[in-house]
Structure formats: C-alpha cells, structure tokens
Design a protein around this motif. Structure first.
Motif, PDB file in Angstrom:
ATOM      1  N   ARG A 130      -4.880   5.624   2.722  1.00 57.06           N
ATOM      2  CA  ARG A 130      -3.859   4.603   2.360  1.00 57.06           C
ATOM      3  C   ARG A 130      -4.303   3.990   1.220  1.00 57.06           C
ATOM      4  O   ARG A 130      -5.626   3.559   1.443  1.00 57.06           O
ATOM      5  CB  ARG A 130      -3.484   3.500   3.542  1.00 57.06           C
ATOM      6  N   GLU A 131      -3.684   3.695   0.065  1.00 58.51           N
ATOM      7  CA  GLU A 131      -4.080   2.819  -0.966  1.00 58.51           C
ATOM      8  C   GLU A 131      -3.708   1.607  -1.325  1.00 58.51           C
ATOM      9  O   GLU A 131      -2.505   1.718  -1.279  1.00 58.51           O
ATOM     10  CB  GLU A 131      -4.271   4.065  -2.428  1.00 58.51           C
ATOM     11  N   VAL A 132      -4.195   0.612  -1.969  1.00 58.57           N
ATOM     12  CA  VAL A 132      -3.403  -0.493  -2.255  1.00 58.57           C
ATOM     13  C   VAL A 132      -2.637  -0.221  -3.799  1.00 58.57           C
ATOM     14  O   VAL A 132      -3.162   0.510  -4.567  1.00 58.57           O
ATOM     15  CB  VAL A 132      -4.593  -1.665  -2.331  1.00 58.57           C
ATOM     16  N   ASN A 152       2.033  -5.234   3.547  1.00 60.78           N
ATOM     17  CA  ASN A 152       0.912  -5.896   4.168  1.00 60.78           C
ATOM     18  C   ASN A 152       0.683  -7.291   3.912  1.00 60.78           C
ATOM     19  O   ASN A 152       0.852  -7.721   2.932  1.00 60.78           O
ATOM     20  CB  ASN A 152      -0.414  -5.135   3.789  1.00 60.78           C
ATOM     21  N   TYR A 210       5.541   3.867   1.486  1.00 55.35           N
ATOM     22  CA  TYR A 210       4.954   2.438   0.994  1.00 55.35           C
ATOM     23  C   TYR A 210       4.836   1.365   2.210  1.00 55.35           C
ATOM     24  O   TYR A 210       5.688   1.593   3.031  1.00 55.35           O
ATOM     25  CB  TYR A 210       5.850   2.048  -0.011  1.00 55.35           C
ATOM     26  N   GLN A 227       0.901   5.796   0.925  1.00 57.28           N
ATOM     27  CA  GLN A 227       0.047   6.624   1.626  1.00 57.28           C
ATOM     28  C   GLN A 227       0.619   8.298   1.365  1.00 57.28           C
ATOM     29  O   GLN A 227       2.083   8.113   1.775  1.00 57.28           O
ATOM     30  CB  GLN A 227      -0.338   6.670   3.068  1.00 57.28           C
ATOM     31  N   TYR A 285       0.874  -1.219   0.173  1.00 61.91           N
ATOM     32  CA  TYR A 285      -0.041   0.173   0.043  1.00 61.91           C
ATOM     33  C   TYR A 285       0.945   1.171   0.086  1.00 61.91           C
ATOM     34  O   TYR A 285       1.751   1.072   0.350  1.00 61.91           O
ATOM     35  CB  TYR A 285      -0.836   0.114   1.213  1.00 61.91           C
TER      36      TYR A 285
END
Length: 121
Positions: A45-47, A96, A93, A39, A37
């Motif tokens: 936060r974006e995948v 996850n 970055y 941000q 992800y």
C-alpha cells in the motif's frame, strides 16, 4: 471508536476524473491527519496524499498536479479529486484518518474499507 465510510470509486476512461469521499464518524474524537493510500495486487500500500489538521498537504510524486486532496472539518470528511487519470492509477483506494479520542484519551489510526478505481486505456 472511529469508523470511516468511503464512496466515489468506479470505472473511468483515461483522461477522466473521479472524486473520492471519506466520512469519519464516532463519538468524542479529534482528527489530526487525513489522507488516501492505494494498493494494487502484489504491491505494498502506498500513500497518495495527506492533509494535516493545519492544512499542510503532501502528494506522491506520481499524482502531483493531477490529484487534489481537501477536507471539511465540520463534516469530518476528506476528499480526493482525481483528474487526468491514467491506467496506472488503477487500484483500491483507502482512506486513512488519525487523531485521538477524548473519552478515553487515546490515539487512533483508522482505515476505510477501500474503494476500487479502474482507469481504462
């Protein structure tokens, strides 16, 4: 408990490349999904990219064709190769990883500490 350690961020000029790595450590666990992800300040936060245990891969439209995600199951490691970087890729970055622990048997969803990627124009 699963812990993640990221590496590979830094400063690069537009058009350049960087490779991020994330290693998962702990005891008695199985990993399902692994991914990245990002941000930026003031934004959610974006995948960016995800890879399943079976090797299925998905990318955000903004990075499709420029970024490549891969994983080494033997090393519990996920990579993100970032090519043709653009200033708009600048972000923190985050790695996850999701899966389940064996003793006790329960699911987990772990996050890395974040690594800064800065792309200058």
């Amino acid at each position: 408990q699963v812990q993640l350690v990221e590496s590979g961020g830094g400063l690069v000029q537009a058009g350049g490349s960087l490779r991020l790595s994330c290693v998962a450590s702990g005891s008695s666990f199985n990993i399902a999904k692994m991914g990245w992800y990002r941000q930026t300040p003031g934004k959610q936060r974006e995948v960016v990219a995800m890879i399943s245990s079976g090797g299925s891969i998905n990318y955000a439209e903004s990075v499709e064709g420029r970024f490549t995600i891969s994983r080494d199951n033997a090393k519990n490691t996920v990579y993100l190769q970032m090519d043709s970087l653009k200033p708009e890729d600048t972000a923190v970055y985050y790695c996850n990883v999701g899966g389940f622990g064996l003793t006790p048997f329960r699911s987990f969803n772990a996050w890395g500490q974040g690594t800064q990627v800065t792309v200058s124009s």
